[in-house]
Design a protein around this motif. Structure first.
Motif, PDB file in Angstrom:
ATOM      1  N   TYR A 299      48.623   4.286 -28.026  1.00  0.00           N
ATOM      2  CA  TYR A 299      49.490   3.087 -28.326  1.00  0.00           C
ATOM      3  C   TYR A 299      48.812   1.813 -27.242  1.00  0.00           C
ATOM      4  O   TYR A 299      48.527   0.824 -27.738  1.00  0.00           O
ATOM      5  N   LEU A 300      48.547   2.125 -26.202  1.00  0.00           N
ATOM      6  CA  LEU A 300      47.888   1.105 -25.280  1.00  0.00           C
ATOM      7  C   LEU A 300      46.547   0.673 -25.883  1.00  0.00           C
ATOM      8  O   LEU A 300      45.956  -0.422 -25.546  1.00  0.00           O
ATOM      9  N   MET A 301      45.642   1.516 -26.197  1.00  0.00           N
ATOM     10  CA  MET A 301      44.377   1.434 -26.796  1.00  0.00           C
ATOM     11  C   MET A 301      44.370   0.420 -28.152  1.00  0.00           C
ATOM     12  O   MET A 301      43.703  -0.292 -28.013  1.00  0.00           O
ATOM     13  N   GLN A 302      45.491   0.835 -28.802  1.00  0.00           N
ATOM     14  CA  GLN A 302      45.686   0.124 -29.974  1.00  0.00           C
ATOM     15  C   GLN A 302      45.853  -1.241 -29.844  1.00  0.00           C
ATOM     16  O   GLN A 302      45.583  -2.333 -30.450  1.00  0.00           O
ATOM     17  N   LYS A 303      46.733  -1.534 -28.744  1.00  0.00           N
ATOM     18  CA  LYS A 303      47.220  -2.898 -28.213  1.00  0.00           C
ATOM     19  C   LYS A 303      46.087  -3.605 -27.987  1.00  0.00           C
ATOM     20  O   LYS A 303      45.614  -4.923 -28.316  1.00  0.00           O
ATOM     21  N   LYS A 304      45.173  -2.965 -26.974  1.00  0.00           N
ATOM     22  CA  LYS A 304      44.022  -3.849 -26.663  1.00  0.00           C
ATOM     23  C   LYS A 304      42.918  -3.960 -27.879  1.00  0.00           C
ATOM     24  O   LYS A 304      42.518  -5.126 -28.021  1.00  0.00           O
ATOM     25  N   MET A 305      43.098  -3.382 -28.764  1.00  0.00           N
ATOM     26  CA  MET A 305      42.211  -3.625 -29.990  1.00  0.00           C
ATOM     27  C   MET A 305      42.645  -4.670 -30.856  1.00  0.00           C
ATOM     28  O   MET A 305      42.039  -5.410 -31.055  1.00  0.00           O
ATOM     29  N   LEU A 306      44.069  -4.770 -30.931  1.00  0.00           N
ATOM     30  CA  LEU A 306      44.769  -5.955 -31.338  1.00  0.00           C
ATOM     31  C   LEU A 306      44.345  -7.086 -30.833  1.00  0.00           C
ATOM     32  O   LEU A 306      44.177  -8.305 -31.390  1.00  0.00           O
ATOM     33  N   GLU A 307      44.579  -7.087 -29.260  1.00  0.00           N
ATOM     34  CA  GLU A 307      44.187  -8.294 -28.698  1.00  0.00           C
ATOM     35  C   GLU A 307      42.706  -8.876 -28.991  1.00  0.00           C
ATOM     36  O   GLU A 307      42.480 -10.143 -29.080  1.00  0.00           O
ATOM     37  N   ARG A 308      41.745  -7.794 -28.834  1.00  0.00           N
ATOM     38  CA  ARG A 308      40.381  -8.156 -29.013  1.00  0.00           C
ATOM     39  C   ARG A 308      40.161  -8.671 -30.199  1.00  0.00           C
ATOM     40  O   ARG A 308      39.407  -9.804 -30.350  1.00  0.00           O
ATOM     41  N   GLU A 309      40.841  -8.079 -31.484  1.00  0.00           N
ATOM     42  CA  GLU A 309      40.589  -8.774 -32.794  1.00  0.00           C
ATOM     43  C   GLU A 309      41.209  -9.981 -32.736  1.00  0.00           C
ATOM     44  O   GLU A 309      40.599 -11.091 -33.301  1.00  0.00           O
ATOM     45  N   GLY A 310      42.472 -10.396 -32.064  1.00  0.00           N
ATOM     46  CA  GLY A 310      42.837 -12.017 -32.002  1.00  0.00           C
ATOM     47  C   GLY A 310      41.983 -12.815 -31.269  1.00  0.00           C
ATOM     48  O   GLY A 310      41.763 -14.007 -32.067  1.00  0.00           O
ATOM     49  N   VAL A 311      41.290 -12.421 -30.346  1.00  0.00           N
ATOM     50  CA  VAL A 311      40.310 -13.138 -29.655  1.00  0.00           C
ATOM     51  C   VAL A 311      38.914 -13.618 -30.520  1.00  0.00           C
ATOM     52  O   VAL A 311      38.574 -14.539 -30.851  1.00  0.00           O
ATOM     53  N   GLN A 312      38.809 -12.397 -31.436  1.00  0.00           N
ATOM     54  CA  GLN A 312      37.445 -12.739 -32.149  1.00  0.00           C
ATOM     55  C   GLN A 312      37.876 -13.728 -33.412  1.00  0.00           C
ATOM     56  O   GLN A 312      36.990 -14.440 -33.826  1.00  0.00           O
ATOM     57  N   LEU A 313      39.007 -13.482 -33.716  1.00  0.00           N
ATOM     58  CA  LEU A 313      39.417 -14.328 -35.004  1.00  0.00           C
ATOM     59  C   LEU A 313      39.479 -15.954 -34.500  1.00  0.00           C
ATOM     60  O   LEU A 313      38.942 -16.778 -35.123  1.00  0.00           O
ATOM     61  N   VAL A 314      39.905 -16.090 -33.129  1.00  0.00           N
ATOM     62  CA  VAL A 314      39.797 -17.463 -32.805  1.00  0.00           C
ATOM     63  C   VAL A 314      38.737 -17.997 -32.475  1.00  0.00           C
ATOM     64  O   VAL A 314      38.191 -19.226 -32.828  1.00  0.00           O
ATOM     65  N   TYR A 315      37.707 -17.139 -31.854  1.00  0.00           N
ATOM     66  CA  TYR A 315      36.227 -17.419 -31.870  1.00  0.00           C
ATOM     67  C   TYR A 315      35.602 -17.865 -33.196  1.00  0.00           C
ATOM     68  O   TYR A 315      34.833 -18.718 -33.551  1.00  0.00           O
ATOM     69  N   ALA A 316      36.159 -16.795 -34.210  1.00  0.00           N
ATOM     70  CA  ALA A 316      35.190 -17.325 -35.598  1.00  0.00           C
ATOM     71  C   ALA A 316      35.832 -18.540 -36.071  1.00  0.00           C
ATOM     72  O   ALA A 316      35.075 -19.141 -36.705  1.00  0.00           O
ATOM     73  N   LYS A 317      37.168 -18.830 -35.792  1.00  0.00           N
ATOM     74  CA  LYS A 317      37.660 -20.154 -36.459  1.00  0.00           C
ATOM     75  C   LYS A 317      36.908 -21.491 -35.563  1.00  0.00           C
ATOM     76  O   LYS A 317      36.822 -22.248 -36.201  1.00  0.00           O
ATOM     77  N   ASN A 318      36.635 -21.310 -34.306  1.00  0.00           N
ATOM     78  CA  ASN A 318      35.879 -22.290 -33.523  1.00  0.00           C
ATOM     79  C   ASN A 318      34.578 -22.623 -34.264  1.00  0.00           C
ATOM     80  O   ASN A 318      34.164 -23.588 -34.252  1.00  0.00           O
TER      81      ASN A 318
END
Length: 210
Positions: A26-45
């Protein structure tokens, strides 16, 4: 006695909280979700028009002879600089940028779905483990009470036999019931221990606990 419903709810909530804090998947999946959120912000920028501040500064040497033109004293008197803005706007509606944003958003949605599914699985595992443990505890307590009653009845039957008011057959029957009830106590104790191990495994603390 049956465990009160409020106590069951509290035990379930505490076990679930421990699982969400301890299970590595579960902790690993949370990290993956956080990473994808950062990647989404980066792609929008990256999909936005780009504006850069451009500045430059230099020194020129002006003299009658090449040898003196590169001297520090001469170059200091002829400093040059420039300042401006540089705008980059992709042609064609920035199809690549929008595609990158859509792909990043899809990856984040998949990560969110995965973590929600894992939460449901963990909740079900915890609920099963808690109910198994509580049920085993209830049966354990019940057979402990039965074993005490059977032992008391055996003691009474032996006293009656010593007084000549009972038969050996009755004593043997009482002894058999007493032994069976004690065996049931041990069996339910083992069932409770197994349920506890299952619950600790679902919480992700089995190795830490043992």
């Amino acid at each position: 006695p049956t465990v009160p419903r409020s106590a069951q709810a509290q035990a379930l909530e505490a076990a679930l909280r421990t699982a969400l804090e301890s299970r590595h998947d579960y902790l690993m999946q949370k990290k993956m979700l956080e990473r994808e959120g950062v990647q989404l912000v980066y792609a929008k920028n990256q999909a936005l028009p780009r504006i850069d501040l451009v500045a430059s500064y230099g020194q020129n040497g002006l003299a009658y002879a090449a040898g003196t033109a590169f001297g520090a004293e001469v170059m200091r008197d002829y400093a040059t600089w420039s300042l401006g803005l540089q705008l980059q706007v992709p042609l064609g509606g920035n199809l690549q940028g929008r595609a990158d944003v859509a792909a990043a958003n899809l990856r984040r949605e998949n990560a969110l779905i995965a973590i929600k599914a894992l939460e449901v699985q963990i909740t079900n595992d915890i609920d099963t483990g808690v109910h198994m443990r509580n049920s085993a505890m209830e049966r354990w307590i019940h057979w402990q009470e039965v074993a005490v009653r059977e032992q008391l009845q055996l003691d009474v039957e032996r006293k009656k036999f010593n007084a000549g008011r009972s038969e050996i057959r009755e004593i043997l029957m009482r002894e058999e019931k007493t032994i069976n009830s004690r065996l049931m106590v041990i069996e339910q104790q083992l069932a409770h221990a197994r349920a506890q191990v299952i619950l600790e495994s679902a919480q992700g603390i089995l190795l830490q606990r043992w």
